[in-house]
Enzyme design. Structure first.
Site, PDB file in Angstrom:
ATOM      1  CG  HIS A 152       2.680 -27.373  -4.086  1.00 33.36           C
ATOM      2  ND1 HIS A 152       3.836 -27.260  -4.814  1.00 33.36           N
ATOM      3  CD2 HIS A 152       2.651 -26.277  -3.274  1.00 33.36           C
ATOM      4  CE1 HIS A 152       4.479 -26.154  -4.459  1.00 33.36           C
ATOM      5  NE2 HIS A 152       3.774 -25.534  -3.535  1.00 33.36           N
ATOM      6  CG  ASP A 201       7.407 -26.910  -7.614  1.00 29.43           C
ATOM      7  OD1 ASP A 201       6.729 -27.444  -6.709  1.00 29.43           O
ATOM      8  OD2 ASP A 201       8.334 -27.483  -8.207  1.00 29.43           O
TER       9      ASP A 201
END
Length: 435
Positions: free
Chosen positions: A405, A409
């Site tokens: 992350h 995304d």
């Protein structure tokens, strides 16, 4: 005569250490340049370490099973024609007498020379090596000596902090001998300050020693989980047309080409095509920047009975389905026959794991560090689905994606998976060529 050192080579990208699985030579053996000296295991490859010199094996610094950092000395070789260099070395020793007893063994004793494995165990258990009697050649302390002491519970502890034991001096020597690149890699790696759990062993329990390759896998997985904030997403794909197309070709293909046309080859090709359209997924975290890789090199997971290897299909986007199927077959054979080379493991930018081969229908993979994502291809199973208001039996497969992350995304990963789904669901005889 002069003594030359053979050091642990770097056998792959991000590889920081290797384990001596088997020595192929003994002290006193004469070797030629490029002769194999030892078999070494890493988390990426099994390989032989060749000699850089012609001469006679003087000392084996490490033992079978010892794990050494890249750049650490594994053995020494005596070569001819080096009298001048030898005198220079002697002069250098005279300048640092406090190191001589630790770093340079004498002809009479090997007691003050400690392998990396011995140093590591002594540090973990607070063992004063100056109080240990070694059973190795020349009184050398071996890993087995320390394990016996730990098992007996009779551990000789170090003296006061100001006493400076042989073990402490050896640790200083080992640090000084470490190359800058290894030191930098070690600093970047997560520190494991939590001691190993103490688990009681009762009658009937089986203790299985942790092999070097298993330790390497554990270290890489731990680093990935520590450094990369994992997120997960999944998409469902209707693979009915793909299944029909592949099944119509597989027998003729095997007879003609000599290897299998697997479903996995279609999935790898679809992923490679989607990565070309969504290059953000083909990226890596580099601290103060994100590196988007130009080449699309797909790592594939290949399991053996006790280990997992991740060879790489280079430039997968440029290959046909047939070409990918051939590489999958060849790499799998290399893994299972211990013929995988270091170059077969290098350069991967994205991993595809065929978890469906074990019957899995949903899983969450750990990212293959330092890549930014891994895709798990699950089992293709027949399920009832609603199509145009009617129930039909279709061949369905789940694609499960783990992502870093920091780099990726949900939006870009969702679009990427949608594109993979679209490619697979439109795979058929009329739209897709395997050549």
């Amino acid at each position: 005569m002069v003594i030359e050192q053979i050091k642990m080579p770097q056998l792959g990208e991000s590889v920081t250490e290797g384990t001596i699985s088997k020595w192929l030579v003994s002290v006193g053996d004469k070797v030629n340049k490029y002769d194999p000296l030892a078999e070494v295991m890493t988390d990426k490859v099994n390989a032989e370490v060749p000699s850089s010199f012609t001469g006679t094996i003087k000392e084996l610094i490490a033992e079978d099973g010892d794990t050494l950092a890249v750049g650490e000395v594994i053995c020494t070789i005596e070569i001819e024609g080096g009298a001048v260099q030898e005198e220079k070395t002697s002069d250098q020793k005279a300048d640092v007498p406090e190191m001589a007893a630790v770093s340079e063994p004498t002809d009479q004793s090997n007691k003050a020379r400690f392998s990396p494995a011995v140093l590591k165990i002594s540090q973990e258990h607070g063992i004063d090596l100056s109080q240990v009697t070694g059973t190795g050649a020349g009184g050398r302390i071996t890993r087995k000596d320390l394990l016996k002491l730990i098992e007996s519970g009779n551990i000789p502890t170090a003296g006061g902090k100001g006493e400076g034991t042989l073990a402490e001096e050896a640790q200083v020597a080992a640090v000084q001998e470490t190359t800058p690149s290894v030191a930098a890699q070690s600093a970047a790696a997560p520190k494991q300050s939590v001691p190993a759990p103490s688990i009681p062993v009762t009658a009937g329990d089986i203790e299985i020693p942790v092999t070097g390759i298993r330790k390497a896998i554990a270290a890489n997985m731990l680093r990935s989980k520590h450094e990369a904030p994992h997120a997960w997403t999944m998409i469902e794909v209707d693979a009915t047309n793909l299944v029909e197309y592949r099944n119509s070709l597989k027998d003729e293909f095997k007879q003609k080409e000599g290897f299998n046309l697997t479903f996995f080859a279609f999935f790898v090709k679809a992923v490679a095509q989607a990565l070309k359209e969504f290059p953000q997924i083909n990226s890596m975290w580099a601290g103060d920047k994100i590196i988007q890789k130009k080449d699309i090199n797909i790592s594939i997971a290949v399991a053996t009975e006790d280990a997992l290897y991740v060879p790489v299909i280079k430039h997968a986007d440029e290959k046909t389905i047939k070409g990918i199927a051939r590489e999958i077959s060849e790499l799998a054979v290399k893994v299972r026959t211990n013929k995988l080379r270091s170059e077969d493991m290098q350069g991967g930018t994205f991993t595809v794991n065929n978890t469906g081969s074990f019957g899995s229908v949903q899983s969450m993979g750990i990212i293959n560090y330092p890549q930014a994502a891994i895709l798990q291809v699950e089992s293709i199973v027949k399920r009832p689905v609603v199509m145009n208001g009617m129930i039909a039996v279709r061949d369905m497969v789940n694609l499960c994606m783990s992502l870093d992350h920091r780099v990726l995304d949900g939006l870009i990963c969702g679009r990427f998976l949608q594109r993979v789904k679209e490619i697979l669901e439109n795979t058929s005889k009329s739209t897709t060529s395997i050549y």
